[in-house]
Enzyme design. Structure first.
Site, PDB file in Angstrom:
ATOM      1  CE  LYS A 135      -3.886  -2.404   2.080  1.00  0.00           C
ATOM      2  NZ  LYS A 135      -3.274  -3.746   1.964  1.00  0.00           N
ATOM      3  CE  LYS A 170      -6.233   0.964   0.801  1.00  0.00           C
ATOM      4  NZ  LYS A 170      -6.446   0.460  -0.572  1.00  0.00           N
ATOM      5  NE  ARG A 220      -3.678  -7.510  -8.441  1.00  0.00           N
ATOM      6  CZ  ARG A 220      -3.616  -8.356  -7.418  1.00  0.00           C
ATOM      7  NH1 ARG A 220      -3.261  -9.622  -7.622  1.00  0.00           N
ATOM      8  NH2 ARG A 220      -3.910  -7.962  -6.190  1.00  0.00           N
ATOM      9  NE  ARG A 235      -8.902  -7.651  -8.114  1.00  0.00           N
ATOM     10  CZ  ARG A 235      -7.858  -7.273  -7.378  1.00  0.00           C
ATOM     11  NH1 ARG A 235      -7.292  -8.107  -6.536  1.00  0.00           N
ATOM     12  NH2 ARG A 235      -7.390  -6.045  -7.490  1.00  0.00           N
ATOM     13  NE  ARG A 243     -14.827  -6.326   2.308  1.00  0.00           N
ATOM     14  CZ  ARG A 243     -14.796  -7.365   3.142  1.00  0.00           C
ATOM     15  NH1 ARG A 243     -13.697  -7.636   3.822  1.00  0.00           N
ATOM     16  NH2 ARG A 243     -15.861  -8.143   3.284  1.00  0.00           N
ATOM     17  CG  ASP A 283      -4.735  -4.378  -6.832  1.00  0.00           C
ATOM     18  OD1 ASP A 283      -4.494  -5.159  -7.772  1.00  0.00           O
ATOM     19  OD2 ASP A 283      -4.773  -4.737  -5.642  1.00  0.00           O
ATOM     20  CD  GLU A 291      -4.075  -2.722  -1.705  1.00  0.00           C
ATOM     21  OE1 GLU A 291      -3.502  -3.830  -1.826  1.00  0.00           O
ATOM     22  OE2 GLU A 291      -5.051  -2.539  -0.964  1.00  0.00           O
ATOM     23  CG  ASN A 293      -1.277  -6.646  -4.564  1.00  0.00           C
ATOM     24  OD1 ASN A 293      -1.575  -7.059  -3.455  1.00  0.00           O
ATOM     25  ND2 ASN A 293      -2.003  -5.734  -5.202  1.00  0.00           N
TER      26      ASN A 293
END
Length: 326
Positions: A135, A170, A220, A235, A243, A283, A291, A293
């Site tokens: 993050k 978060k 993603r 997603r 979410r 993301d 984000e 990852n």
């Protein structure tokens, strides 16, 4: 013969339908490479050398062909006899251990840093795994991110909420959509959310302006050696959810990259490559990077299935070229 060692969770626990590491294992086996696996508990430092207990990993022939769980027998994999080796016998190490990103994960990166220093490539780079919080790392690209703040004191978090009205809070070390809270204007639980996530001011957290485009999906985008795969997996949250994480019940729908997606990937990709992060998942919600990852990015299998891709193969081809694996 090329020998690739995967640092993974126990093989029996892998999700036959979704696990991205299995796509990479299949790609390596299809190239005639030897594949071994090991876990964090298998490391040892002996005689001034990083060592590990490896077991050769073999997939059932039918399952190997299509990675189809319906064709997988009860014993869909085989493991060879355990053998403690130093990493001079290995040509490539793939770090694919799922979070939590705890001290045992950190210790694993210490071992892997020694492995890399002795000449065996490690993907992703162990130092960058430590440095690039998934993050916080996004803050290096402010031209791509939504308004956000990171703090552990309540005052800047409350001020941010007062300014933007609808905010997502978060933890910096969360995964799979856990402990993500949306606080709307006049939310009576605002202070409780902040108190709980910061543990009464003892932990840094992130607040981002809520992005209503989440209803169209949290995309993603997979990045291989700095270059994005041509399709993203959006997603899409369940009804009543904010979410999109698949682990939180989101539905994965593949989509071609947009011009904005390509812009973001073009900004982030070169830095990932510079840091030795050769496989990552960025993301994007709407027009914003949320984000990056780097630990164990997923969504390979979903994109492969929807667009007849072989992302694991694309990754292995790039690594073979980069590290002269023959």
């Amino acid at each position: 013969m090329v020998h690739v060692a995967f640092l993974i969770d126990p093989v029996a626990t892998l999700n036959l339908k979704k696990d991205s590491t299995l796509a990479m294992v299949r790609a390596a086996l299809r190239r005639g490479w030897r594949v071994s696996c090991f876990g964090q508990a298998d490391f040892a430092w002996r005689n001034d050398t990083p060592r590990a207990v490896l077991r050769e990993l073999i997939l059932d022939a039918g399952f190997l062909e299509a990675l189809d769980p319906e064709r997988a027998p009860a014993q869909w994999y085989g493991l060879g006899a355990p053998e403690e080796v130093d990493f001079s016998t290995v040509d490539l190490v793939m770090m694919r251990k799922d979070p939590p990103f705890d001290m045992e994960y950190i210790y694993a990166t210490y071992f892997l840093e020694h492995v890399k220093a002795r000449g065996t490539p490690v993907v992703n780079d162990p130092r960058s795994l430590r440095d690039c919080n998934e993050k916080f790392f996004a803050t290096w690209f402010p031209e791509c991110t939504p308004p956000l703040v990171i703090a552990r004191r309540a005052e800047p978090l409350l001020d941010f909420h007062a300014e933007h009205g609808d905010v997502v809070f978060k933890p910096l070390d969360g995964m799979g959509g856990t402990n993500i809270f949306r606080a709307r204007p006049d939310d009576p639980n605002l202070r409780v959310i902040i108190e709980n996530l910061t543990e009464l001011g003892r932990r840094q957290i992130m607040a981002q302006r809520y992005l209503p485009e989440i209803v169209e999906g949290d995309k993603r985008i997979l990045v291989i050696d700095g270059e994005p795969v041509e399709y993203a997996l959006a997603r899409i949250p369940q009804q009543g959810e904010s979410r999109g994480n698949l682990a939180a019940g989101g539905a994965g729908v593949g989509r071609p990259l947009t011009d904005r997606d390509r812009y973001i990937a073009g900004r982030v990709g070169p830095e990932l490559k510079r840091r030795g992060i050769l496989f990552a998942g960025i993301d994007v919600i709407g027009d914003y990077l949320t984000e990056i990852n780097v630990t164990c990015p997923t969504c390979v299998r979903e994109l492969d299935a929807q667009f007849s891709l072989d992302i694991g193969g694309m990754l292995m081809d790039r690594l073979a070229e980069r590290f002269a694996l023959r």
